[in-house]
Design a protein around this motif. Structure first.
Motif, mmCIF file in Angstrom:
data_model
loop_
_atom_site.group_PDB
_atom_site.id
_atom_site.type_symbol
_atom_site.label_atom_id
_atom_site.label_comp_id
_atom_site.label_asym_id
_atom_site.label_seq_id
_atom_site.Cartn_x
_atom_site.Cartn_y
_atom_site.Cartn_z
ATOM 1 N N ALA A 1 -2.014 -2.393 -1.816
ATOM 2 C CA ALA A 1 -2.423 -2.359 -0.662
ATOM 3 C C ALA A 1 -1.275 -3.097 0.467
ATOM 4 C CB ALA A 1 -3.617 -3.275 -0.302
ATOM 5 N N ALA A 2 -0.589 -3.812 -0.030
ATOM 6 C CA ALA A 2 0.522 -4.335 0.701
ATOM 7 C C ALA A 2 1.495 -3.312 0.818
ATOM 8 C CB ALA A 2 1.240 -5.617 0.256
ATOM 9 N N MET A 3 1.956 -2.529 -0.115
ATOM 10 C CA MET A 3 2.839 -1.552 -0.092
ATOM 11 C C MET A 3 2.274 -0.531 0.925
ATOM 12 S SD MET A 3 3.878 -1.228 -3.927
ATOM 13 C CE MET A 3 5.102 0.224 -3.989
ATOM 14 N N LEU A 4 1.289 0.037 0.938
ATOM 15 C CA LEU A 4 0.529 1.187 1.802
ATOM 16 C C LEU A 4 0.664 0.452 3.143
ATOM 17 C CD1 LEU A 4 -0.921 3.769 2.395
ATOM 18 C CD2 LEU A 4 -3.070 2.411 1.835
ATOM 19 N N ALA A 5 0.186 -0.775 3.418
ATOM 20 C CA ALA A 5 0.259 -1.213 4.647
ATOM 21 C C ALA A 5 1.536 -1.188 5.306
ATOM 22 C CB ALA A 5 -0.298 -2.627 4.513
ATOM 23 N N THR A 6 2.580 -1.660 4.531
ATOM 24 C CA THR A 6 3.992 -1.677 4.926
ATOM 25 C C THR A 6 4.385 -0.475 5.257
ATOM 26 O OG1 THR A 6 4.540 -3.477 3.501
ATOM 27 C CG2 THR A 6 6.360 -2.330 4.285
ATOM 28 N N ARG A 7 4.159 0.910 4.434
ATOM 29 C CA ARG A 7 4.357 2.336 4.849
ATOM 30 C C ARG A 7 4.077 2.620 5.979
ATOM 31 N NH1 ARG A 7 5.706 6.748 1.275
ATOM 32 N NH2 ARG A 7 5.690 8.645 2.680
ATOM 33 N N GLN A 8 2.685 2.306 6.268
ATOM 34 C CA GLN A 8 2.013 2.732 7.537
ATOM 35 C C GLN A 8 2.462 2.142 8.601
ATOM 36 O OE1 GLN A 8 -2.039 1.763 6.331
ATOM 37 N NE2 GLN A 8 -2.287 3.984 5.570
ATOM 38 N N HIS A 9 2.818 0.981 8.465
ATOM 39 C CA HIS A 9 3.436 -0.037 9.708
ATOM 40 C C HIS A 9 4.868 0.790 10.236
ATOM 41 C CE1 HIS A 9 5.006 -3.353 12.017
ATOM 42 N NE2 HIS A 9 6.027 -3.654 11.136
ATOM 43 N N ILE A 10 5.848 1.109 9.036
ATOM 44 C CA ILE A 10 7.274 1.675 9.387
ATOM 45 C C ILE A 10 6.936 2.989 9.990
ATOM 46 C CG2 ILE A 10 9.269 2.487 8.295
ATOM 47 C CD1 ILE A 10 8.803 0.367 6.132
ATOM 48 N N MET B 1 -0.853 -6.566 6.395
ATOM 49 C CA MET B 1 0.312 -6.677 5.302
ATOM 50 C C MET B 1 -0.065 -8.185 4.760
ATOM 51 S SD MET B 1 3.307 -5.136 7.442
ATOM 52 C CE MET B 1 4.845 -5.685 6.296
ATOM 53 N N LEU B 2 -0.104 -9.199 5.528
ATOM 54 C CA LEU B 2 -0.811 -10.617 5.253
ATOM 55 C C LEU B 2 -1.835 -10.432 4.351
ATOM 56 C CD1 LEU B 2 0.114 -12.935 8.088
ATOM 57 C CD2 LEU B 2 0.939 -13.127 5.782
ATOM 58 N N ALA B 3 -3.041 -9.858 4.867
ATOM 59 C CA ALA B 3 -4.175 -9.681 4.226
ATOM 60 C C ALA B 3 -4.005 -9.328 2.691
ATOM 61 C CB ALA B 3 -5.394 -9.071 4.697
ATOM 62 N N ALA B 4 -3.339 -8.304 2.572
ATOM 63 C CA ALA B 4 -3.040 -7.627 1.191
ATOM 64 C C ALA B 4 -2.077 -8.842 0.439
ATOM 65 C CB ALA B 4 -2.346 -6.437 1.191
ATOM 66 N N LEU B 5 -1.321 -9.479 0.998
ATOM 67 C CA LEU B 5 -0.473 -10.353 0.356
ATOM 68 C C LEU B 5 -1.388 -11.554 -0.245
ATOM 69 C CD1 LEU B 5 2.937 -10.755 2.057
ATOM 70 C CD2 LEU B 5 2.568 -9.508 -0.202
#
Length: 223
Positions: A189-198, A178-182
């Motif tokens: 990419a940040a949205m996708l990483a967040t969705r996958q994390h949840i 998530m941080l890397a995308a930010l």
């Protein structure tokens, strides 16, 4: 810097404590003990408990005492979908607004999360996890959306998920994504990483429950 009233500060302390497991589900919250812990008066504690009752973190009368609300796993799927919807929007907003100072602060919080896990302090790790996500979402400057997300967090089994073997380590890796995308300014990419994390945490919990010799029935899944 954003001004926060005493009751808002107390409420955030209690939210973090509930999500981290410092205040266990079903535990009774005593106003005087909390006031003493925070070196404040009873009044902001009482008002904070009223706010948390409205959000679903606690149940009961703030004058006679409040109890940390239990989880209902049967409702978690609906909460999961709402979390994905709202939290990905917050991350998109964060990607649009994030500054170098914000990134530095998030790196410190991510490091605190990983360090607490490495030290075997799971309660501290869960608390750091709360601060990491709250700080990231606050960057979006969408206070109403963040408020609704905090209400959803009250109904989500973070304690159970973060007790799963290896989950905290995997979550630390997901935070890095998530941080890397930010840092890259890549909102998608940040949205996708967040969705996958949840989704990853929820699926691991479901798999854990399903693997039990006698999985709990729908009637007994309130935790």
């Amino acid at each position: 810097m954003e001004f926060r009233t005493k009751e808002e500060q107390v409420a955030d302390f209690l939210r973090e404590g509930i999500i981290s497991g410092r205040f266990a589900r079903g535990a009774r919250l005593k106003q005087q003990e909390i006031a003493t812990m925070l070196n404040t008066s009873i009044t902001p504690v009482r008002e904070a408990l009223k706010l948390l009752a409205a959000e679903g973190y606690v149940i009961g009368d703030s004058y006679r005492g409040a109890t940390v609300a239990p989880f209902d796993l049967e409702t978690s799927r609906e909460v999961l979908n709402l979390r994905i919807l709202l939290e990905t929007q917050l991350v998109r907003g964060a990607a649009e607004n994030v500054t170098g100072a914000d990134i530095s602060e998030l790196k410190v919080l991510a490091s605190e999360f990983a360090s607490a896990f490495a030290a075997g302090d799971n309660e501290a790790a869960r608390a750091a996890n709360y601060r990491f996500h709250h700080r990231m979402f606050a960057i979006a400057a969408m206070p109403q959306t963040l408020h609704f997300v905090q209400i959803l967090w009250a109904r989500y089994p973070f304690d159970l998920i973060n007790r799963l073997k290896g989950r905290v380590s995997r979550a630390a890796d997901e935070h890095d994504e998530m941080l890397a995308a930010l840092i890259a300014g890549d909102a998608g990419a940040a949205m996708l990483a967040t969705r996958q994390h949840i989704e990853a945490g929820f699926q691991e919990l479901r798999d854990s429950v399903a693997s039990l010799p006698n999985p709990p029935s729908a009637e007994s899944r309130s935790l």
